[in-house]
Design a protein around this motif. Structure first.
Motif, mmCIF file in Angstrom:
data_model
loop_
_atom_site.group_PDB
_atom_site.id
_atom_site.type_symbol
_atom_site.label_atom_id
_atom_site.label_comp_id
_atom_site.label_asym_id
_atom_site.label_seq_id
_atom_site.Cartn_x
_atom_site.Cartn_y
_atom_site.Cartn_z
ATOM 1 N N LEU A 123 -78.853 67.401 22.408
ATOM 2 C CA LEU A 123 -77.449 67.034 22.658
ATOM 3 C C LEU A 123 -77.352 65.525 22.801
ATOM 4 O O LEU A 123 -76.351 64.765 22.759
ATOM 5 C CB LEU A 123 -77.080 67.652 24.038
ATOM 6 C CG LEU A 123 -77.030 69.116 24.058
ATOM 7 C CD1 LEU A 123 -76.817 69.695 25.408
ATOM 8 C CD2 LEU A 123 -76.290 69.555 22.961
ATOM 9 N N GLU A 124 -78.666 64.691 23.365
ATOM 10 C CA GLU A 124 -78.350 63.316 23.502
ATOM 11 C C GLU A 124 -78.290 62.742 22.410
ATOM 12 O O GLU A 124 -77.439 61.504 22.014
ATOM 13 C CB GLU A 124 -79.769 62.686 24.182
ATOM 14 C CG GLU A 124 -79.708 63.085 25.686
ATOM 15 C CD GLU A 124 -79.981 64.647 25.586
ATOM 16 O OE1 GLU A 124 -80.700 65.020 24.958
ATOM 17 O OE2 GLU A 124 -79.708 65.345 26.857
ATOM 18 N N ASN A 125 -78.902 63.114 21.080
ATOM 19 C CA ASN A 125 -78.930 62.220 19.838
ATOM 20 C C ASN A 125 -78.996 63.333 18.758
ATOM 21 O O ASN A 125 -79.964 63.454 17.989
ATOM 22 C CB ASN A 125 -80.077 61.473 19.778
ATOM 23 C CG ASN A 125 -80.151 60.644 18.431
ATOM 24 O OD1 ASN A 125 -79.230 60.314 18.179
ATOM 25 N ND2 ASN A 125 -81.611 60.098 18.148
ATOM 26 N N PRO A 126 -77.962 64.058 18.210
ATOM 27 C CA PRO A 126 -77.907 65.201 17.425
ATOM 28 C C PRO A 126 -77.996 64.191 16.027
ATOM 29 O O PRO A 126 -77.351 63.419 15.962
ATOM 30 C CB PRO A 126 -76.892 65.886 17.716
ATOM 31 C CG PRO A 126 -75.851 64.942 18.075
ATOM 32 C CD PRO A 126 -76.693 64.132 19.149
ATOM 33 N N ASP A 132 -80.630 72.238 12.445
ATOM 34 C CA ASP A 132 -80.380 73.378 13.654
ATOM 35 C C ASP A 132 -81.306 74.535 13.201
ATOM 36 O O ASP A 132 -81.457 74.904 12.164
ATOM 37 C CB ASP A 132 -79.131 73.529 13.837
ATOM 38 C CG ASP A 132 -78.551 74.146 15.444
ATOM 39 O OD1 ASP A 132 -79.702 74.115 15.992
ATOM 40 O OD2 ASP A 132 -77.591 74.098 15.924
ATOM 41 N N PHE A 133 -81.412 75.243 14.223
ATOM 42 C CA PHE A 133 -82.165 76.478 14.035
ATOM 43 C C PHE A 133 -81.661 77.587 12.944
ATOM 44 O O PHE A 133 -82.548 77.974 12.395
ATOM 45 C CB PHE A 133 -82.279 77.271 15.515
ATOM 46 C CG PHE A 133 -82.965 78.410 15.595
ATOM 47 C CD1 PHE A 133 -84.423 78.378 15.861
ATOM 48 C CD2 PHE A 133 -82.664 79.682 15.067
ATOM 49 C CE1 PHE A 133 -85.168 79.512 15.860
ATOM 50 C CE2 PHE A 133 -83.497 80.953 14.972
ATOM 51 C CZ PHE A 133 -84.701 80.735 15.457
ATOM 52 N N PHE A 134 -80.331 77.687 12.897
ATOM 53 C CA PHE A 134 -79.760 78.721 11.993
ATOM 54 C C PHE A 134 -79.267 77.950 10.723
ATOM 55 O O PHE A 134 -78.627 78.494 9.934
ATOM 56 C CB PHE A 134 -78.406 79.320 12.777
ATOM 57 C CG PHE A 134 -78.993 80.470 13.761
ATOM 58 C CD1 PHE A 134 -79.782 81.516 13.332
ATOM 59 C CD2 PHE A 134 -78.598 79.883 15.112
ATOM 60 C CE1 PHE A 134 -80.014 82.345 14.311
ATOM 61 C CE2 PHE A 134 -78.878 80.835 15.946
ATOM 62 C CZ PHE A 134 -79.763 82.091 15.884
ATOM 63 N N GLU A 135 -79.738 76.394 10.806
ATOM 64 C CA GLU A 135 -78.958 75.715 9.604
ATOM 65 C C GLU A 135 -77.493 75.717 9.131
ATOM 66 O O GLU A 135 -77.250 75.390 8.226
ATOM 67 C CB GLU A 135 -79.776 76.073 8.596
ATOM 68 C CG GLU A 135 -81.253 76.203 8.479
ATOM 69 C CD GLU A 135 -82.048 76.291 7.306
ATOM 70 O OE1 GLU A 135 -81.477 76.625 6.184
ATOM 71 O OE2 GLU A 135 -83.350 76.528 7.503
ATOM 72 N N VAL A 183 -74.089 77.542 20.018
ATOM 73 C CA VAL A 183 -75.440 77.669 20.170
ATOM 74 C C VAL A 183 -76.197 76.962 19.297
ATOM 75 O O VAL A 183 -75.982 76.651 18.077
ATOM 76 C CB VAL A 183 -75.831 79.100 19.988
ATOM 77 C CG1 VAL A 183 -77.157 79.509 19.958
ATOM 78 C CG2 VAL A 183 -75.024 80.295 20.630
ATOM 79 N N THR A 184 -77.112 76.177 19.898
ATOM 80 C CA THR A 184 -77.766 75.258 19.146
ATOM 81 C C THR A 184 -79.020 74.893 19.674
ATOM 82 O O THR A 184 -79.351 74.949 21.021
ATOM 83 C CB THR A 184 -77.011 73.720 18.979
ATOM 84 O OG1 THR A 184 -77.663 72.917 18.321
ATOM 85 C CG2 THR A 184 -76.723 73.149 20.397
ATOM 86 N N THR A 185 -80.202 74.146 18.885
ATOM 87 C CA THR A 185 -81.376 73.723 19.397
ATOM 88 C C THR A 185 -81.456 72.161 19.249
ATOM 89 O O THR A 185 -82.474 71.640 19.373
ATOM 90 C CB THR A 185 -82.501 74.368 18.601
ATOM 91 O OG1 THR A 185 -82.354 74.394 17.264
ATOM 92 C CG2 THR A 185 -82.527 75.854 19.221
ATOM 93 N N LEU A 186 -80.195 71.758 18.590
ATOM 94 C CA LEU A 186 -80.316 70.374 18.435
ATOM 95 C C LEU A 186 -80.346 69.352 19.897
ATOM 96 O O LEU A 186 -79.867 70.013 20.643
ATOM 97 C CB LEU A 186 -79.290 69.988 17.550
ATOM 98 C CG LEU A 186 -78.975 70.508 16.039
ATOM 99 C CD1 LEU A 186 -77.707 70.051 15.508
ATOM 100 C CD2 LEU A 186 -80.198 69.910 15.207
ATOM 101 N N ILE A 217 -71.860 66.236 12.951
ATOM 102 C CA ILE A 217 -73.211 66.846 13.093
ATOM 103 C C ILE A 217 -73.807 67.423 11.865
ATOM 104 O O ILE A 217 -73.115 68.394 11.295
ATOM 105 C CB ILE A 217 -73.140 67.765 14.436
ATOM 106 C CG1 ILE A 217 -72.637 67.027 15.561
ATOM 107 C CG2 ILE A 217 -74.391 68.533 14.663
ATOM 108 C CD1 ILE A 217 -72.464 67.724 17.029
ATOM 109 N N ASN A 218 -75.025 67.012 11.630
ATOM 110 C CA ASN A 218 -75.704 67.731 10.548
ATOM 111 C C ASN A 218 -76.423 69.072 11.056
ATOM 112 O O ASN A 218 -77.642 69.116 11.553
ATOM 113 C CB ASN A 218 -76.676 66.675 9.821
ATOM 114 C CG ASN A 218 -77.361 67.292 8.867
ATOM 115 O OD1 ASN A 218 -77.019 68.488 8.342
ATOM 116 N ND2 ASN A 218 -78.314 66.598 8.215
#
Length: 477
Positions: free
Chosen positions: A178-181, A194-197, A173-176, A189-190
């Motif tokens: 997907l093309e350029n996280p 993200d939404f939940f950090e 589950v992510t809001t990052l 991935i950092n």
């Protein structure tokens, strides 16, 4: 006039009263007899019309699938097959249904495989209407079972940072983007952006959170959706399914097995008592399906006989070691007919489980004390150092239907096991706190709801007991 459900009309012997009914046309014959169904029951209500009073345009639109609103009088039926029928005073067309395009024509009898492709319409068939009425009934029975025993219904998270099974097969589950996280220096991935950090996923089980509740409330249960990102295209697996997971303080493995057996019998009895018409239809459907199989692959019992047999017999209880011994003494093993190997330490496959249930004991089986190496970190370790106090219930037709265990309540043993299995103890501090502050023996299990619905309805594919199945490559509807 208020609408009356077709079920209520059919169940009553009363006649000579006015009624308003609404529903969908199942068939229309001789320009006079409409078979109407509104989903409240399996049966159709016969409606008798006077075609000369309706007009040509309306008559033309009374086709299979069309929706009608009818006022009329309930009268004793003159024909066979029903006690009462409705003599129509007025007929209103709610929605037409083009017979050239509608895929559910009586003459077609579409296959279950095709119906999965049009899952938005399959509720309208007798088979799926019956399945989903039974599914509803089972869900109600589960809540009633636990409520009547003083359990607290706990809503555990759908989004979580923990992996209860240690399996790693989870949906992220992510809001990052997907093309350029965003990336760390090492290329990972950092998630701090993200939404939940932090990394998050859809839950595979509510068990760990339910344990927290049981350590204060005594007896809790969850009943909610769970998710597995397993690439399994089988008749037994879904990517999204529902689980019932009770957790009980002060219970040991035997109490756990007793609770699971009581639950299964309770909900089966509820279905037999309240869904007899649907089950009889599904039993006939299954009997016809069985006739297509070779004689040696057919079930020895019909659906209702099987359910009543489970209800009226104690489940067999054996250890995993005893189960392996039985398999190694079996004809299929000696004749090398099992596809998967049999030896102590294996994770038994469906073919092994079904042999124990269907051929050897011929009733549900509770298997306990599995090798610790094939079970999760939270299961209580037995004194032999090799096994854990795990418990699976195996059912005819589908194999494992319940999986559970006594939980490891000893802090030192739990921490040791987590380290052995690379479970991060620092991140799981909240779970370990229940062992630090007033730990007690406790146990619980998971019942896969769809597998239970499969068992009760006799449907052979798990995709046919959930409204919109989520499987690899399929997220339709």
């Amino acid at each position: 006039m208020a609408r009356t459900k077709i079920k209520d009309v059919l169940l009553s012997d009363k006649t000579d009263y006015k009624v308003n009914i609404k529903g969908w046309v199942r068939s229309f014959r001789n320009n006079q007899f409409i078979a109407l169904n509104d989903g409240s029951c399996m049966g159709n209500l016969q409606v008798v019309i006077n075609s000369e009073q309706l007009g040509e345009e309306l008559l033309k639109n009374i086709t299979s699938g069309a929706a009608l609103n009818i006022d009329g009088t309930v009268v004793a039926s003159q024909g066979k097959g029903q006690k009462v029928e409705v003599k129509a005073d007025s007929v209103e067309l709610y929605g037409a249904c083009n017979p050239e395009e509608y895929p559910l024509q009586l003459k077609n009898r579409p296959s279950l495989e095709y119906l999965r492709e049009i899952a938005h319409l399959r509720f309208r068939t007798n088979t799926f209407a019956a399945v989903f009425r039974v599914r509803h009934s089972l869900a109600y029975a589960i809540h009633k079972f636990f409520n009547d025993r003083g359990f607290v219904y706990l809503h555990t998270p759908i989004i979580t940072a923990s992996d209860a099974e240690g399996a790693g097969e989870m949906f992220k589950v992510t809001t990052l983007s997907l093309e350029n996280p965003p990336k760390n220096e090492d290329g990972s991935i950092n998630y701090s952006e993200d939404f939940f950090e932090r990394a998050a996923n859809l839950t595979v089980s509510g068990q760990l959170e339910a344990e927290l509740g049981a350590m204060a409330l005594g007896e809790v249960y969850t009943f909610g959706p769970t998710f597995r990102a397993e690439n399994s295209n089988t008749t037994r697996h879904l990517a999204e399914f529902w689980m019932i997971e009770p957790e009980v303080a002060f219970n040991d493995i035997n109490d756990n097995a007793d609770l699971a057996e009581d639950l299964l019998k309770y909900i089966i009895k509820h279905a037999l008592d309240n869904n007899r018409e649907d089950l009889e239809f599904l039993a006939e459907r299954l009997e016809n399906e069985e006739k297509q199989k070779p004689q040696n692959e057919r079930s020895e019992m019909g659906l209702i006989d099987k359910l009543e047999f489970v209800l009226n017999n104690q489940f067999e209880r054996i250890s995993y070691t005893e189960a392996i011994d039985i398999l190694m003494q079996s004809k299929p093993f000696k004749k090398k007919q099992f596809q998967y190997e049999v030896k102590w330490g294996i994770d038994m496959q469906s073919e092994h489980e079904r042999y124990l249930v269907e051929k050897h004991f011929k009733k549900p089986v509770v298997v306990t004390d599995y090798p610790k190496d094939i079970k999760a970190f939270y299961m209580r370790q037995n004194d032999d150092g090799k096994t854990v106090a795990a418990m699976d219930i195996l059912a005819p037709g589908i194999g494992e239907i319940v999986g559970g265990s006594q939980r490891e309540e000893r802090l030192d043993r739990l921490q040791q096991r987590m380290q052995e299995m690379d479970i991060p103890t620092k991140e799981m501090y909240w779970y370990l706190d229940t062992r630090r502050f007033g730990t007690v023996p406790h146990a619980g299990f998971g019942l896969g709801f769809e597998r239970m619905v499969q068992f009760v309805t006799g449907m052979t594919n798990i995709r046919d007991v959930i409204a919109f199945p989520r499987t690899p490559g399929n997220v339709e509807f």
